[in-house]
Design a protein around this motif. Structure first.
Motif, PDB file in Angstrom:
ATOM      1  N   PRO A  39       0.861  -1.200   0.090  1.00 48.87           N
ATOM      2  CA  PRO A  39      -0.053   0.038  -0.067  1.00 48.87           C
ATOM      3  C   PRO A  39       0.725   1.295   0.067  1.00 48.87           C
ATOM      4  O   PRO A  39       1.846   1.101   0.847  1.00 48.87           O
ATOM      5  CB  PRO A  39      -0.804  -0.061   1.229  1.00 48.87           C
ATOM      6  CG  PRO A  39       0.050  -1.160   2.102  1.00 48.87           C
ATOM      7  CD  PRO A  39       0.718  -2.095   1.152  1.00 48.87           C
ATOM      8  N   LEU A  40       0.658   2.102  -0.916  1.00 45.32           N
ATOM      9  CA  LEU A  40       0.997   3.663  -0.722  1.00 45.32           C
ATOM     10  C   LEU A  40       1.135   4.333   0.483  1.00 45.32           C
ATOM     11  O   LEU A  40       0.308   3.923   1.513  1.00 45.32           O
ATOM     12  CB  LEU A  40       0.411   4.609  -1.664  1.00 45.32           C
ATOM     13  CG  LEU A  40       0.632   4.278  -3.226  1.00 45.32           C
ATOM     14  CD1 LEU A  40      -0.558   5.039  -3.976  1.00 45.32           C
ATOM     15  CD2 LEU A  40       1.823   4.463  -3.848  1.00 45.32           C
ATOM     16  N   ALA A  41       2.103   5.004   0.840  1.00 51.67           N
ATOM     17  CA  ALA A  41       2.208   5.660   2.343  1.00 51.67           C
ATOM     18  C   ALA A  41       0.735   6.481   2.530  1.00 51.67           C
ATOM     19  O   ALA A  41       0.301   6.607   3.426  1.00 51.67           O
ATOM     20  CB  ALA A  41       3.310   6.405   2.336  1.00 51.67           C
ATOM     21  N   ARG A  42       0.196   6.890   1.338  1.00 51.78           N
ATOM     22  CA  ARG A  42      -0.967   7.767   1.628  1.00 51.78           C
ATOM     23  C   ARG A  42      -2.226   7.053   1.693  1.00 51.78           C
ATOM     24  O   ARG A  42      -3.032   7.161   2.224  1.00 51.78           O
ATOM     25  CB  ARG A  42      -1.125   8.799   0.382  1.00 51.78           C
ATOM     26  CG  ARG A  42      -0.345  10.154   0.347  1.00 51.78           C
ATOM     27  CD  ARG A  42      -0.794  10.934  -0.811  1.00 51.78           C
ATOM     28  NE  ARG A  42      -0.093  12.043  -0.798  1.00 51.78           N
ATOM     29  CZ  ARG A  42       1.181  12.113  -1.300  1.00 51.78           C
ATOM     30  NH1 ARG A  42       1.800  11.353  -1.999  1.00 51.78           N
ATOM     31  NH2 ARG A  42       1.668  13.708  -1.478  1.00 51.78           N
ATOM     32  N   THR A  43      -1.944   5.765   1.153  1.00 49.02           N
ATOM     33  CA  THR A  43      -3.142   4.890   1.353  1.00 49.02           C
ATOM     34  C   THR A  43      -3.230   4.311   2.801  1.00 49.02           C
ATOM     35  O   THR A  43      -4.192   4.272   3.294  1.00 49.02           O
ATOM     36  CB  THR A  43      -2.851   3.212   0.513  1.00 49.02           C
ATOM     37  OG1 THR A  43      -2.761   3.679  -0.858  1.00 49.02           O
ATOM     38  CG2 THR A  43      -3.974   2.435   0.853  1.00 49.02           C
TER      39      THR A  43
END
Length: 413
Positions: A39-43
């Protein structure tokens, strides 16, 4: 994933548990994932933490290390949210398409749309089952980018060009830069090396807090007073850092390097990230920020600049391990990097300079990210620092790759 809870003292890195659970969701969440499938950091920041795992209600799932007996609970929460996350990913793709159609370029799509897409997923389900999904996406874009009751660029410009304000702000700028500052360079704190050694797999919050408490970032900024140092890091085009102008105009196509920008240019470049304050508060805070070490207001931000400086040394050929080694490995794997270095005569000079000057590009973008976080009043946590450091390099790589592709396409027309 089954983890024995026989030993209540066993803990697992939270990021590892999340990554393994995320892998179970498959390709449906690819728009919310990075190149490694995690998962992306922003996710994590915008979706998993506040909307799925809810650490305020479940503090046992919030720390950097999760007790073994809670690992299955964390995984189950993510897997249970899988359908909603898949729908969120599909809505995100639709909103990005509507954004491009509307010609909108302001703001970061993930920051602006992730949580709204999660709301759409719960309201409508998957867009494939929503007959008017395209209309919903277009309407969402129109609503999200409607003018809000907050400071605008025009108001900011009127404020700094008002003769009375301008005279006072110029005096303030002169005053904050006239205060003597400690210029001695402190060698890299041993804790910096220690944190970078494990931050990608097992970040140590206590060590990061210790670096902040010891002002390791401020100490690491001392060398910027030496001629040519800040320029070698790509932060300025000048031999020495000089006080900024107040300024009253800016163009995103012609922005100077970060530490050469006027106060107005700094705010203009990250305007979507400015907290909802009045112009007076925003401008005065930025003036004070310009006179701080690394020209950042928070010690945590300064520590991250030192971490980035040390980790990015490997990008310019120095030996690197830990976080620096990982960054170096990612860079060296890029096919376009190998192509540029193998056939420099076939590459435009500015792109060749980009590849050879990647460390400067990296530190510039890291500074911009940290400056934006300060404007958003967004705290920095040790568990997200590797995602930040790695994400900055990913962003630099994507920009350079796109520029090279465009240059090569023009060359064969």
């Amino acid at each position: 994933m089954t983890v024995s809870s026989a030993d209540p003292g066993v803990t697992l890195p939270r990021g590892m548990v999340i990554a393994r659970a995320w892998a179970d969701l498959g390709d449906a969440v690819a728009p919310l994932s990075n190149a490694s499938g995690h998962p992306l950091a922003r996710t994590v920041k915008l979706l998993l933490d506040p909307l799925v795992l809810r650490p305020v209600l479940n503090p046992h799932l919030a720390s950097g290390a999760v007790a073994a007996e809670h690992a299955d609970e964390l995984r189950a929460a993510i897997v249970a949210a899988g359908p909603a996350l898949a729908a969120t990913a599909a809505w995100f793709q639709l909103l990005k398409k509507a954004r491009r159609k509307a010609g909108i370029t302001d703001g970061h799509p993930q920051d602006l749309y992730f949580q709204h897409c999660y709301e759409l997923a719960h309201r409508y389900g998957h867009p494939e089952s929503t007959p008017d999904a395209a209309r919903v996406a277009s309407g969402s874009i129109a609503d999200l980018h409607a003018p809000a009751d907050r400071l605008t660029v025009a108001e900011l410009r009127r404020f700094v060009t008002d003769p009375a304000n301008r005279a006072e702000l110029t005096r303030l700028l002169r005053a904050v830069w006239s205060v003597p500052r400690e210029q001695e360079h402190v060698p890299a704190d041993a804790g910096v090396t220690g944190f970078l050694a494990t931050c990608a797999t097992d970040p140590d919050p206590r060590l990061f807090s210790s670096l902040v408490a010891r002002a390791a970032g401020t100490g690491g900024a001392g060398e910027l007073a030496q001629p040519g140092v800040a320029r070698s890091y790509g932060l300025t085009d000048r031999s020495r850092i000089t006080p900024p102008e107040l300024g009253d105009s800016a163009s995103k196509r012609q922005l100077p390097r970060p530490l050469d920008r006027s106060v107005f240019e700094r705010l203009f470049a990250a305007f979507r990230q400015v907290a909802a304050d009045d112009a007076d508060t925003v401008v005065r805070a930025e003036i004070h920020r310009t006179a701080q070490p690394w020209q950042l207001a928070d010690e945590a931000s300064r520590v991250v600049m030192v971490l980035g400086r040390e980790a990015s040394a490997g990008l310019s050929g120095e030996q690197a391990t830990g976080a620096g080694g990982r960054l170096r490995s990612r860079w060296a794997r890029e096919a376009y990097v190998r192509r540029v270095l193998r056939m420099p005569s076939a590459v435009p000079g500015d792109l060749l300079a980009d590849v050879h000057g990647v460390r400067g590009a990296y530190l510039r973008r890291l500074w911009v990210r940290l400056h934006g976080r300060e404007l958003r009043r967004e705290p920095l946590a040790a568990v997200e620092l590797w995602s930040l450091l790695d994400g900055v390099l990913r962003s630099v790589i994507m920009d350079q790759r796109d520029r090279l592709r465009s240059a090569l396409e023009r060359a064969v027309r």
